[in-house]
Write a protein that holds these residues in place. Structure first.
Motif, PDB file in Angstrom:
ATOM      1  N   ALA A 225      -2.015  -4.943  -3.031  1.00 56.67           N
ATOM      2  CA  ALA A 225      -2.371  -3.965  -2.010  1.00 56.67           C
ATOM      3  C   ALA A 225      -2.340  -4.601  -0.621  1.00 56.67           C
ATOM      4  CB  ALA A 225      -3.749  -3.383  -2.300  1.00 56.67           C
ATOM      5  N   ARG A 226      -2.817  -5.819  -0.526  1.00 58.74           N
ATOM      6  CA  ARG A 226      -2.799  -6.522   0.760  1.00 58.74           C
ATOM      7  C   ARG A 226      -1.366  -6.803   1.200  1.00 58.74           C
ATOM      8  NH1 ARG A 226      -5.719 -10.183  -0.815  1.00 58.74           N
ATOM      9  NH2 ARG A 226      -4.272 -11.920  -1.094  1.00 58.74           N
ATOM     10  N   TRP A 227      -0.564  -7.270   0.255  1.00 54.05           N
ATOM     11  CA  TRP A 227       0.846  -7.533   0.573  1.00 54.05           C
ATOM     12  C   TRP A 227       1.551  -6.255   1.027  1.00 54.05           C
ATOM     13  CZ3 TRP A 227       2.267 -10.720  -4.423  1.00 54.05           C
ATOM     14  CH2 TRP A 227       1.788 -12.029  -4.285  1.00 54.05           C
ATOM     15  N   PHE A 228       1.263  -5.154   0.338  1.00 54.02           N
ATOM     16  CA  PHE A 228       1.919  -3.884   0.666  1.00 54.02           C
ATOM     17  C   PHE A 228       1.660  -3.515   2.124  1.00 54.02           C
ATOM     18  CE2 PHE A 228       1.765   0.818   0.844  1.00 54.02           C
ATOM     19  CZ  PHE A 228       3.080   1.083   0.510  1.00 54.02           C
ATOM     20  N   ARG A 229       0.409  -3.573   2.545  1.00 49.87           N
ATOM     21  CA  ARG A 229       0.084  -3.232   3.932  1.00 49.87           C
ATOM     22  C   ARG A 229       0.744  -4.213   4.904  1.00 49.87           C
ATOM     23  NH1 ARG A 229      -6.325  -2.082   4.202  1.00 49.87           N
ATOM     24  NH2 ARG A 229      -5.803  -1.527   6.370  1.00 49.87           N
ATOM     25  N   ASP A 230       0.768  -5.489   4.544  1.00 48.59           N
ATOM     26  CA  ASP A 230       1.389  -6.484   5.422  1.00 48.59           C
ATOM     27  C   ASP A 230       2.889  -6.221   5.577  1.00 48.59           C
ATOM     28  OD1 ASP A 230      -1.038  -7.712   5.785  1.00 48.59           O
ATOM     29  OD2 ASP A 230      -0.676  -9.332   4.345  1.00 48.59           O
ATOM     30  N   ASP A 236       8.959  -4.055   6.670  1.00 48.01           N
ATOM     31  CA  ASP A 236       9.748  -4.602   5.568  1.00 48.01           C
ATOM     32  C   ASP A 236       9.649  -3.638   4.385  1.00 48.01           C
ATOM     33  OD1 ASP A 236      10.918  -5.973   3.500  1.00 48.01           O
ATOM     34  OD2 ASP A 236       9.628  -7.741   3.618  1.00 48.01           O
ATOM     35  N   ALA A 237      10.557  -2.666   4.342  1.00 44.80           N
ATOM     36  CA  ALA A 237      10.482  -1.632   3.317  1.00 44.80           C
ATOM     37  C   ALA A 237      10.723  -2.194   1.925  1.00 44.80           C
ATOM     38  CB  ALA A 237      11.482  -0.520   3.624  1.00 44.80           C
ATOM     39  N   GLU A 238      11.633  -3.148   1.782  1.00 46.03           N
ATOM     40  CA  GLU A 238      11.938  -3.685   0.455  1.00 46.03           C
ATOM     41  C   GLU A 238      10.760  -4.477  -0.108  1.00 46.03           C
ATOM     42  OE1 GLU A 238      15.582  -5.811   0.159  1.00 46.03           O
ATOM     43  OE2 GLU A 238      16.809  -4.001   0.329  1.00 46.03           O
ATOM     44  N   GLY A 239      10.151  -5.314   0.727  1.00 45.74           N
ATOM     45  CA  GLY A 239       8.987  -6.055   0.248  1.00 45.74           C
ATOM     46  C   GLY A 239       7.868  -5.116  -0.146  1.00 45.74           C
ATOM     47  N   ALA A 240       7.654  -4.069   0.655  1.00 43.77           N
ATOM     48  CA  ALA A 240       6.600  -3.106   0.356  1.00 43.77           C
ATOM     49  C   ALA A 240       6.893  -2.361  -0.937  1.00 43.77           C
ATOM     50  CB  ALA A 240       6.470  -2.118   1.515  1.00 43.77           C
ATOM     51  N   GLU A 241       8.149  -1.991  -1.144  1.00 44.37           N
ATOM     52  CA  GLU A 241       8.494  -1.280  -2.372  1.00 44.37           C
ATOM     53  C   GLU A 241       8.225  -2.144  -3.599  1.00 44.37           C
ATOM     54  OE1 GLU A 241      12.372   0.599  -4.688  1.00 44.37           O
ATOM     55  OE2 GLU A 241      12.445   0.408  -2.502  1.00 44.37           O
ATOM     56  N   ARG A 242       8.571  -3.425  -3.509  1.00 42.53           N
ATOM     57  CA  ARG A 242       8.381  -4.268  -4.687  1.00 42.53           C
ATOM     58  C   ARG A 242       6.901  -4.474  -4.985  1.00 42.53           C
ATOM     59  NH1 ARG A 242      11.581  -9.640  -6.919  1.00 42.53           N
ATOM     60  NH2 ARG A 242      11.786  -8.683  -8.972  1.00 42.53           N
ATOM     61  N   ALA A 300       8.096   4.780  -5.257  1.00 49.24           N
ATOM     62  CA  ALA A 300       9.056   3.859  -4.645  1.00 49.24           C
ATOM     63  C   ALA A 300       9.867   4.516  -3.544  1.00 49.24           C
ATOM     64  CB  ALA A 300       9.989   3.300  -5.713  1.00 49.24           C
ATOM     65  N   SER A 301       9.845   5.851  -3.485  1.00 48.97           N
ATOM     66  CA  SER A 301      10.593   6.559  -2.437  1.00 48.97           C
ATOM     67  C   SER A 301       9.843   6.591  -1.109  1.00 48.97           C
ATOM     68  CB  SER A 301      10.888   8.002  -2.896  1.00 48.97           C
ATOM     69  OG  SER A 301       9.691   8.760  -2.972  1.00 48.97           O
ATOM     70  N   LEU A 302       8.611   6.096  -1.063  1.00 47.93           N
ATOM     71  CA  LEU A 302       7.793   6.219   0.144  1.00 47.93           C
ATOM     72  C   LEU A 302       7.879   5.051   1.128  1.00 47.93           C
ATOM     73  CD1 LEU A 302       4.624   7.786  -1.513  1.00 47.93           C
ATOM     74  CD2 LEU A 302       6.195   8.932   0.050  1.00 47.93           C
ATOM     75  N   PRO A 303       8.048   3.792   0.685  1.00 46.74           N
ATOM     76  CA  PRO A 303       7.999   2.689   1.657  1.00 46.74           C
ATOM     77  C   PRO A 303       9.008   2.783   2.794  1.00 46.74           C
ATOM     78  CG  PRO A 303       7.681   1.822  -0.550  1.00 46.74           C
ATOM     79  CD  PRO A 303       8.028   3.268  -0.699  1.00 46.74           C
ATOM     80  N   THR A 304      10.195   3.308   2.543  1.00 44.58           N
ATOM     81  CA  THR A 304      11.177   3.418   3.625  1.00 44.58           C
ATOM     82  C   THR A 304      10.638   4.291   4.752  1.00 44.58           C
ATOM     83  OG1 THR A 304      13.034   3.136   2.107  1.00 44.58           O
ATOM     84  CG2 THR A 304      13.498   4.171   4.215  1.00 44.58           C
ATOM     85  N   GLN A 305      10.017   5.386   4.399  1.00 41.71           N
ATOM     86  CA  GLN A 305       9.430   6.277   5.399  1.00 41.71           C
ATOM     87  C   GLN A 305       8.246   5.607   6.100  1.00 41.71           C
ATOM     88  OE1 GLN A 305       8.678   9.341   7.822  1.00 41.71           O
ATOM     89  NE2 GLN A 305      10.378   9.429   6.358  1.00 41.71           N
TER      90      GLN A 305
END
Length: 582
Positions: A225-230, A236-242, A300-305
């Motif tokens: 969760a911390r990584w996702f927000r960072d 960084d959409a790809e890092g967030a998606e993973r 997984a469709s949300l991080p790009t937005q």
């Protein structure tokens, strides 16, 4: 031409000699109208109605084994029924057996019609063919009246196909699916068709998505969760998606996944004019409908937005002449202590005061009212609900002297406020409470859209609710009947009309117009707000707002409804063209 009643699968249809003499024959057997063709040594029997729009195929041309319909030039392989034009569908072919001079036709029912229609739904989505989508939706809802499987197919396609991730089409689809149970049965397929067609249109021309696999080993949820927000922070959409799909694969609960997403969606102010958080909320609602086993793929469709959204701290309006972002940052630091100081009080009575203050001129006063309400015992949901009411009042009192495009400005604030409230009802968090404050600041920025504010309608409690509902579609046949639509809704409710019938009528009016993303958003959010409102609490304001917004955006050319009605007539088996000479 011959006629017979079918009593068994294999039925005599015609004389072989007669067929060879004419080359083709039309025969009526029970409920079927067939065209028999003699092509060389072969005999074929096919449905005489073109599967595209029902034109009689005996008036077509047969050349080199290809049957061409003369209406739109759809082409079919006569031996298999397969089409060369995907907008037409395959032609139904009936097995033929020749015994002496008798041509016998096999009327065994088709196998796996549901599978065929789901494939046609996929074809319509892939190629953005509205008529195919309409026909498939009608057929599939006959076996699945709730529409869940059809909705799920559209959802699966949209999240896999659109490279830019969750956007307008999937939001439209989820909005209409939320409205579906509230509509009359006759309007439900039309509503779902609108959603599916918007998914197809929104995906057309987009590159496909290429999914990322989760991390190869176990990971701690709090760290993910911390990584996702960072990752979202640095776009960084790809890092967030993973990070997000890893959390879903590791078994994070729906609440934990919602918290991850809502925290990132409120780390910056009012992303993309409110659309981004609304998209997050709609993706979560879509999973409620289709099943959370899809969480990894859908979310997984949300991080790009999220990563690419405009942050309103970058916008001049949020910085000048008053630095709203600085005011909010200071307020956010006070939220934890306000929440801990104010134990929730049942029957919190400060709602009206908060609404009035948020609608006022002073953003600092709005922020202080929200902080004070938390300290006085308002729950996160109660606070969000009050701000949603203020946002809906901006639409209910929107004067038509404004520029037409300003309807959308007020609409964005309302749908954002509604999404924040729905998110807090799902999973309250200090991070998401920030969205309540963002909504309040957007309401402040919209204040001049209510200068002068239109008076709320004065209802007529003696009106006849049935007559009013009958007048609604006729009212919306004329453009800019904004004041009249609000008055009709207010009088209907004051006269004791059933709100459920009114919602169904507004939904019917919505789906007969050409599809408009913002109008669908408005009606869906208003219905949700109406159903959540307490008795006597700003009675009917959300539905008044919805009717006014709908009236402002009606009447359209209704071309999409025409397409759907053609599909409905074909689905009923009506013979649209068989009696027309060409």
């Amino acid at each position: 031409m011959t006629a017979a009643v079918v009593t068994e699968p294999l039925v005599r249809a015609a004389s072989l000699a007669e067929l060879r003499a004419s080359g083709r024959l039309v025969v009526h057997l029970d409920r079927h109208t067939l065209c028999l063709f003699a092509d060389g040594d072969q005999v074929y029997a096919v449905d005489n109605r073109c599967p595209h729009m029902g034109f009689p195929l005996h008036r077509g041309t047969l050349c080199d084994g290809i049957l061409t319909c003369h209406w739109h030039h759809a082409r079919f392989d006569l031996s298999t029924g397969g089409t060369f034009d995907q907008w037409a569908d395959d032609l139904r072919r009936f097995p033929v057996e020749v015994r002496g001079d008798d041509v016998l036709v096999d009327f065994s029912p088709l196998e796996d019609m549901v599978g065929h229609q789901r494939r046609r739904l996929r074809d319509g989505l892939q190629r953005d063919i509205p008529l195919v989508l309409a026909k498939a939706t009608l057929a599939l809802m006959q076996v699945d009246p709730a529409g869940v499987e059809t909705f799920s197919d559209g959802l699966d396609f949209g999240v896999a196909r659109r490279g830019g991730g969750w956007f307008r089409g999937l939001t439209t689809l989820t909005c209409v699916m939320n409205l579906l149970p509230r509509l009359e049965e006759a309007d439900r397929a039309a509503a779902l068709y609108h959603g599916l067609a918007d998914v197809a249109a929104d995906s057309a021309g987009e590159p496909p998505r290429f999914r990322l696999d989760p991390l190869p080993g176990p990971a701690d949820h709090s760290q993910l969760a911390r990584w996702f927000r960072d990752f979202i922070e640095v776009r960084d959409a790809e890092g967030a998606e993973r990070a997000l799909v890893s959390a879903a694969r590791a078994g994070a609960s729906s609440g934990e996944l919602a918290d991850m997403l809502f925290a990132a969606a409120t780390d910056h102010r009012y992303l993309d004019g409110g659309h981004t958080l609304d998209f997050v909320n709609k993706a979560l609602e879509a999973l409620d409908l289709a099943g959370w086993e899809r969480a990894e793929v859908v979310l997984a469709s949300l991080p790009t937005q999220l990563a690419g959204a405009q942050r309103m701290e970058e916008a001049n309006a949020w910085r000048n002449p008053i630095d709203l972002v600085a005011l909010l940052d200071e307020a956010f630091a006070r939220i934890p202590s306000a929440l801990s100081a104010g134990a929730h009080v049942d029957g919190w009575s400060g709602r009206n005061a908060v609404v009035e203050t948020v609608l006022g001129e002073d953003p600092t006063a709005s922020i202080e009212a929200l902080i004070a309400a938390l300290g006085d015992g308002a729950s996160e949901v109660e606070l969000a609900s009050a701000v949603s009411s203020a946002a809906v009042l901006r639409i209910a009192r929107f004067p038509t002297s404004n520029e037409f495009g300003d309807w959308d400005t007020a609409l964005h604030t309302f749908t954002f406020a509604n999404a924040v409230e729905q998110g807090l009802r799902r999973s309250p968090s200090q991070e998401l409470v920030r969205g309540v404050f963002d909504a309040a600041m957007s309401i402040h920025l919209d204040r001049f859209l209510n200068v002068p504010a239109t008076r709320l309608p004065e209802p007529d409690p003696e009106a006849d609710p049935d007559l009013l509902l009958g007048d609604l579609p006729r009212l919306l046949d004329r453009q800019q009947q904004v004041v009249e639509a609000g008055q009709l809704v207010a009088s209907f409710l004051a006269a004791g009309g059933d709100p459920g019938r009114l919602v169904a009528s507004l939904g019917a009016a919505l789906v007969r117009e050409d599809r408009n993303f913002h109008t669908i958003q408005c009606v869906e959010a208003a219905v949700r707000q109406h159903e959540l409102s307490a008795p006597g609490e700003a009675a009917g304001l959300p539905l008044i707002a919805a009717a006014r917004y709908l009236a402002a955006h009606a009447a359209t050319s209704r071309s999409q409804r025409q397409t759907f009605e053609i599909a409905r007539r074909l689905h009923r088996g009506e013979r649209l063209y068989e009696d027309i000479e060409v």
